[in-house]
Design an enzyme around this catalytic site. Structure first.
Site, mmCIF file in Angstrom:
data_model
loop_
_atom_site.group_PDB
_atom_site.id
_atom_site.type_symbol
_atom_site.label_atom_id
_atom_site.label_comp_id
_atom_site.label_asym_id
_atom_site.label_seq_id
_atom_site.Cartn_x
_atom_site.Cartn_y
_atom_site.Cartn_z
ATOM 1 N N GLN A 123 39.383 37.772 31.474
ATOM 2 C CA GLN A 123 38.352 38.439 30.675
ATOM 3 C C GLN A 123 37.618 39.499 31.482
ATOM 4 O O GLN A 123 37.314 40.579 30.982
ATOM 5 C CB GLN A 123 37.351 37.397 30.154
ATOM 6 N N GLU A 124 37.335 39.207 32.722
ATOM 7 C CA GLU A 124 36.509 40.100 33.537
ATOM 8 C C GLU A 124 37.239 41.385 33.926
ATOM 9 O O GLU A 124 36.682 42.470 33.819
ATOM 10 C CB GLU A 124 36.052 39.375 34.810
#
Length: 681
Positions: free
Chosen positions: A533-534
């Site tokens: 996600q990051e």
């Protein structure tokens, strides 16, 4: 069948790995077609000594670049001559030409453009060439080399100056008007052009005011201060008020400063109200209501400002939010306002409003899985039995087949397995090998191996932009085979290959993630989901807030955690090293998990928004069920982040052959069984 190899060691490794991988399938009567396919594939592979050859070429390439930087020209020429069959030979020519750009015979440039038309080097070299021509004031030649697709504002200004020199004054001055309309400061190369434009009387107040509004919209206050000085005496005072209102929107409370009416004054007021609304909507609301009735705002301006205030009030769960939402959207037709109406009702445990808002949102956004879930939840809380139970079941069944956060929750409430919609790849080994042998892909992979990440991505993206269908899928496999994880993810996005989960969710640096998960007592798939996600697995990713690396750590957080666990951390660029980034990120995740008593959703939110904010959110709504707590997170970014990370965790486990019990990462106590028994909200 696709035989995976670790290409980082060199393409020659492919032969032995392919042979070994095929052995189990050769037991018994081996299909002749498979044998032929293997022979065809093996015949296309490099010879056994190729790995050593390519390693020598890479070292020679490094030495050639070093010689060029040190201006050892004879040594460079000798090394470059031995690399003509190396994929990165065009880069040696490129760097040599750029070094000599001011004394370069144009014939050499033309030859380079003709030889390497498919490389992204052409645009960069053309920009350098144009800059050299401009600085030499070779305006006629500049116009011949110029291409409209050039992006640099500086080079655009030089182009307009070349047009002026040629005598195309009208065309040049019309171009200045287009360049003027930007919220950013213009390069110094534009100054002579702007002076000519202004001296011609073409800089009108309307254009200055338009750019002033753009600058303040981009928070470029220094540019705005300058633009005020360019306004006529008649409008300079209002321009100053515009900038003051931007800096201090609370000044709107002093109505005498905003006396009168007029289009530009209303623009100043709207800008101030919206800016104050982001800071303190409770102060913005009464000011807006006064101006709303006193000034002649357009109906669209009223609606948009009402809407913005409603969302800002509701997202902070502030007093007056309900009334403002009714004022902004009396017919329940704005999906954003209605989404906040639902969240506000969830926070207030007002399930009747949740039900109404969810139904409205379902009609406004029929493809979403969010609103059927909350409609079913509301039905179960309000009615618990009878026809409502069947209706809730039908709603949940419809979304339980979707690979989304609420689809996963719906499946759990029905007692069914999660649906992953995983699509197996149909691309063949020969298609993948053909893609890998494309010149642009070969150059990209070589640059990647050498650590020239920005150049590698530019080469890769240049090729991928022209691909579609199976060729995109083949490119994603190439990136995966070479452990170039962020490009594999990027290709799945470009190609909308949403169901190819094995490509969308890489597990690079697997041992580092597993080891640090064990050390910090973490669910082993959670850190993978955070990294996905990051950064989408890009080791050098960097956010606007300076968060860096796979797990996107802020330097201040990294420094604190490193000190606590005894890790060596000196500067921000250290966070681009995956091993250190994973170690620090996992340790920080462990701290957040302990702080929030093992609740993954709370710890995930804290990783994104900071623990102080999460503490406030928990204190404001201590008794909310976990699904409702996630949906009512005030920050849209964090709300989506938590849903994604928890869903990604499930997907990573699934790809590893593990079926996790629930998406929330709890022991199941927070879930509601879909039965006729009494249910807790």
């Amino acid at each position: 069948m696709r035989f995976r190899t670790s290409k980082i060691q060199g393409p020659a490794d492919k032969t032995s790995l392919l042979y070994n991988a095929a052995l189990p399938g050769m037991a018994g009567a081996l299909n002749v077609r498979i044998i032929l396919l293997l022979l065809l594939t093996l015949s296309a592979l490099p010879r056994a000594g190729a790995a050593a050859d390519i390693a020598e070429q890479r070292q020679q390439y490094r030495e050639a670049l070093a010689a060029l930087r040190a201006q050892r020209n004879d040594e460079f020429a000798k090394l470059a001559a031995g690399l003509r069959d190396y994929p990165l030979y065009p880069y040696l020519e490129y760097h040599d030409l750029r070094r000599r750009i001011y004394q370069l015979p144009e014939k050499e440039l033309a030859e380079f453009f003709a030889k390497w038309p498919d490389t992204p080097l052409l645009a960069s070299l053309r920009d350098s060439w144009l800059l050299a021509l401009a600085q030499q004031e070779s305006w006629d030649r500049y116009l011949q080399v110029w291409r409209p697709e050039v992006r640099s504002t500086e080079l655009h200004c030089y182009h307009l100056r070349a047009l002026l020199h040629k005598g195309a004054r009208a065309e040049a001055l019309e171009g200045v008007r287009r360049i003027w309309s930007t919220p950013r400061s213009l390069p110094k190369a534009c100054d002579p052009l702007l002076k000519t434009w202004q001296d011609a009387g073409l800089l009108e107040d309307d254009l200055v005011w338009e750019r002033l509004a753009m600058a303040l919209g981009a928070n470029e206050v220094s540019l705005a201060d300058y633009l005020v000085t360019r306004l006529s005496d008649q409008n300079r005072g209002l321009g100053s008020l515009f900038v003051q209102t931007h800096r201090h929107p609370e000044n709107l409370a002093h109505g005498d400063r905003y006396a009168g009416d007029g289009e530009r004054l209303r623009q100043v007021i709207l800008h101030g109200v919206r800016r104050l609304s982001r800071r303190d909507p409770n102060r913005a609301l009464p000011a807006w209501l006064d101006y709303r009735s006193a000034k002649q705002f357009a109906e669209t301006e009223r609606r948009e400002t009402d809407r913005r205030l409603a969302i800002d009030l509701a997202s902070g769960y502030r007093d007056g939010a309900r009334e403002q939402m009714e004022r902004a959207d009396p017919n329940y037709l704005d999906p954003d306002v209605q989404a906040w109406r639902l969240r506000y009702a969830l926070r207030a445990n007002d399930w009747s409003t949740v039900l109404h808002a969810a139904r409205q949102l379902g009609s406004l956004d029929p493809e979403s899985t969010d609103w059927p879930y909350w409609e079913a939840r509301a039905l179960l809380v309000l009615h618990r039995a009878g026809p409502a139970l069947a209706q809730a079941r039908e709603l949940l069944e419809k979304i339980s087949v979707r690979r989304q956060f609420y689809g996963f929750l719906a499946a759990e409430r029905l007692g069914r397995p999660h649906a992953f919609e995983h699509e197996r790849s149909t691309v063949t080994p020969l298609q993948i090998d053909a893609m890998e042998r494309q010149p642009g892909i070969r150059r990209a992979l070589e640059l990647f191996i050498l650590g020239h990440e920005s150049e590698a991505r530019l080469e890769w993206d240049t090729v991928v932009r022209e691909l579609d269908g199976p060729r995109l899928l083949a490119a994603a496999h190439v990136a995966q085979d070479w452990a170039w994880h962020d490009r594999a993810v990027q290709v799945t996005i470009e190609g909308r290959l949403w169901n190819h989960l094995h490509l969308r969710f890489p597990t690079g640096w697997r041992e580092e993630f597993f080891r640090n998960a064990r050390l910090n007592n973490l669910d082993r798939w959670w850190p993978f989901a955070i990294a996905r996600q990051e950064s989408a697995y890009r080791p050098d990713a960097r956010s606007s807030a300076d968060a860096t690396g796979l797990m996107q750590l802020l330097p201040s957080t990294a420094q604190r955690v490193a000190r606590q666990i005894g890790a060596r951390y000196r500067k921000r660029t250290d966070l681009e090293k995956p091993t250190l980034n994973i170690r620090l990120g996992s340790a920080f995740l462990g701290q957040m998990l302990r702080r929030y008593d093992g609740v993954l959703a709370h710890a995930t939110a804290a990783y994104n928004a900071g623990p102080a904010r999460v503490d406030d959110w928990l204190a404001a709504a201590p008794d909310l069920p976990l699904d409702a707590w996630i949906e009512t997170i005030p920050f849209g970014e964090t709300r989506g982040y938590v849903k994604n990370v928890l869903s990604f965790r499930l997907i990573y486990a699934y790809l590893a052959g593990r079926n996790l019990e629930n998406v929330l990462g709890t022991d199941g106590g927070d879930r509601l069984a879909l039965t006729s028994a009494p249910l807790q909200p």
